[in-house]
Scaffold this motif. Sequence first.
Motif, PDB file in Angstrom:
ATOM      1  N   VAL A   2       0.864  -1.169   0.000  1.00  0.00           N
ATOM      2  CA  VAL A   2       0.000   0.000   0.000  1.00  0.00           C
ATOM      3  C   VAL A   2       0.906   1.226   0.000  1.00  0.00           C
ATOM      4  O   VAL A   2       1.813   1.334   0.821  1.00  0.00           O
ATOM      5  N   LYS A   5      -3.101   5.488   2.252  1.00  0.00           N
ATOM      6  CA  LYS A   5      -4.489   5.125   2.487  1.00  0.00           C
ATOM      7  C   LYS A   5      -5.471   6.240   2.175  1.00  0.00           C
ATOM      8  O   LYS A   5      -6.661   6.029   2.166  1.00  0.00           O
ATOM      9  N   ARG A 101      -4.143  -3.982  -8.383  1.00  0.00           N
ATOM     10  CA  ARG A 101      -5.139  -2.907  -8.262  1.00  0.00           C
ATOM     11  C   ARG A 101      -5.845  -2.883  -6.924  1.00  0.00           C
ATOM     12  O   ARG A 101      -6.164  -1.821  -6.421  1.00  0.00           O
ATOM     13  N   GLY A 102      -6.140  -4.007  -6.357  1.00  0.00           N
ATOM     14  CA  GLY A 102      -6.789  -4.023  -5.047  1.00  0.00           C
ATOM     15  C   GLY A 102      -8.025  -3.143  -5.018  1.00  0.00           C
ATOM     16  O   GLY A 102      -8.929  -3.284  -5.845  1.00  0.00           O
ATOM     17  N   LEU A 103      -8.077  -2.190  -4.100  1.00  0.00           N
ATOM     18  CA  LEU A 103      -9.218  -1.302  -3.966  1.00  0.00           C
ATOM     19  C   LEU A 103      -9.314  -0.310  -5.115  1.00  0.00           C
ATOM     20  O   LEU A 103     -10.340   0.362  -5.266  1.00  0.00           O
ATOM     21  N   ASN A 104      -8.276  -0.204  -5.933  1.00  0.00           N
ATOM     22  CA  ASN A 104      -8.303   0.656  -7.116  1.00  0.00           C
ATOM     23  C   ASN A 104      -8.961  -0.033  -8.299  1.00  0.00           C
ATOM     24  O   ASN A 104      -8.798   0.393  -9.437  1.00  0.00           O
ATOM     25  N   ASN A 105      -9.703  -1.071  -8.038  1.00  0.00           N
ATOM     26  CA  ASN A 105     -10.406  -1.802  -9.080  1.00  0.00           C
ATOM     27  C   ASN A 105     -11.854  -1.316  -9.158  1.00  0.00           C
ATOM     28  O   ASN A 105     -12.335  -0.606  -8.276  1.00  0.00           O
ATOM     29  N   TRP A 107     -15.851  -1.412  -8.847  1.00  0.00           N
ATOM     30  CA  TRP A 107     -16.729  -1.939  -7.801  1.00  0.00           C
ATOM     31  C   TRP A 107     -17.215  -3.336  -8.143  1.00  0.00           C
ATOM     32  O   TRP A 107     -17.453  -4.151  -7.250  1.00  0.00           O
ATOM     33  N   GLY A 110     -14.662  -5.925  -6.803  1.00  0.00           N
ATOM     34  CA  GLY A 110     -14.237  -5.831  -5.410  1.00  0.00           C
ATOM     35  C   GLY A 110     -13.503  -4.560  -5.040  1.00  0.00           C
ATOM     36  O   GLY A 110     -13.035  -4.419  -3.920  1.00  0.00           O
ATOM     37  N   GLY A 111     -13.421  -3.630  -5.969  1.00  0.00           N
ATOM     38  CA  GLY A 111     -12.748  -2.368  -5.683  1.00  0.00           C
ATOM     39  C   GLY A 111     -13.725  -1.278  -5.291  1.00  0.00           C
ATOM     40  O   GLY A 111     -14.904  -1.532  -5.039  1.00  0.00           O
ATOM     41  N   LEU A 112     -13.226  -0.056  -5.273  1.00  0.00           N
ATOM     42  CA  LEU A 112     -14.029   1.089  -4.854  1.00  0.00           C
ATOM     43  C   LEU A 112     -14.413   2.018  -6.002  1.00  0.00           C
ATOM     44  O   LEU A 112     -15.104   3.006  -5.780  1.00  0.00           O
TER      45      LEU A 112
END
Length: 119
Positions: A2, A5, A101-105, A107, A110-112
């Motif tokens: 990360v 945040k 990508r994680g949360l940068n994916n 929605w 699974g991202g935001l």
Amino acid sequence: MVISKEPLAPVVADGDPPWSNAVRSIVFSLIQGEEFGINSQNIATFADSKDPSIRRFLGIDEKLGEDMGLPNDFAKRVLKQVGNYAEIYECEIGKTLQLDRGLNNLWTKGGLLYSPPFR
């Protein structure tokens, strides 16, 4: 890994609503383009789309861009020149920093990331 945040986004000078609206619309077009499956390589194949949402988004029908002070095909121009959000992320962060990508994916994955409707 990360990096940070806090949510990071483009910043524009206060008191310039047209420029702020243009930047916001362009960022959302990168995200919506990815959600539609439109990228810099396949954008031409969407010219004959029957989907009214895609036709409006690409400036084929209606006056979406004009209503925001942009050319009606602004999203098409952006996607053709720089690609969608996934293409930019992969080029600038994925390959360079080897960061998933994680949360940068999107929605839907699974991202935001999501874009308000283009109407």
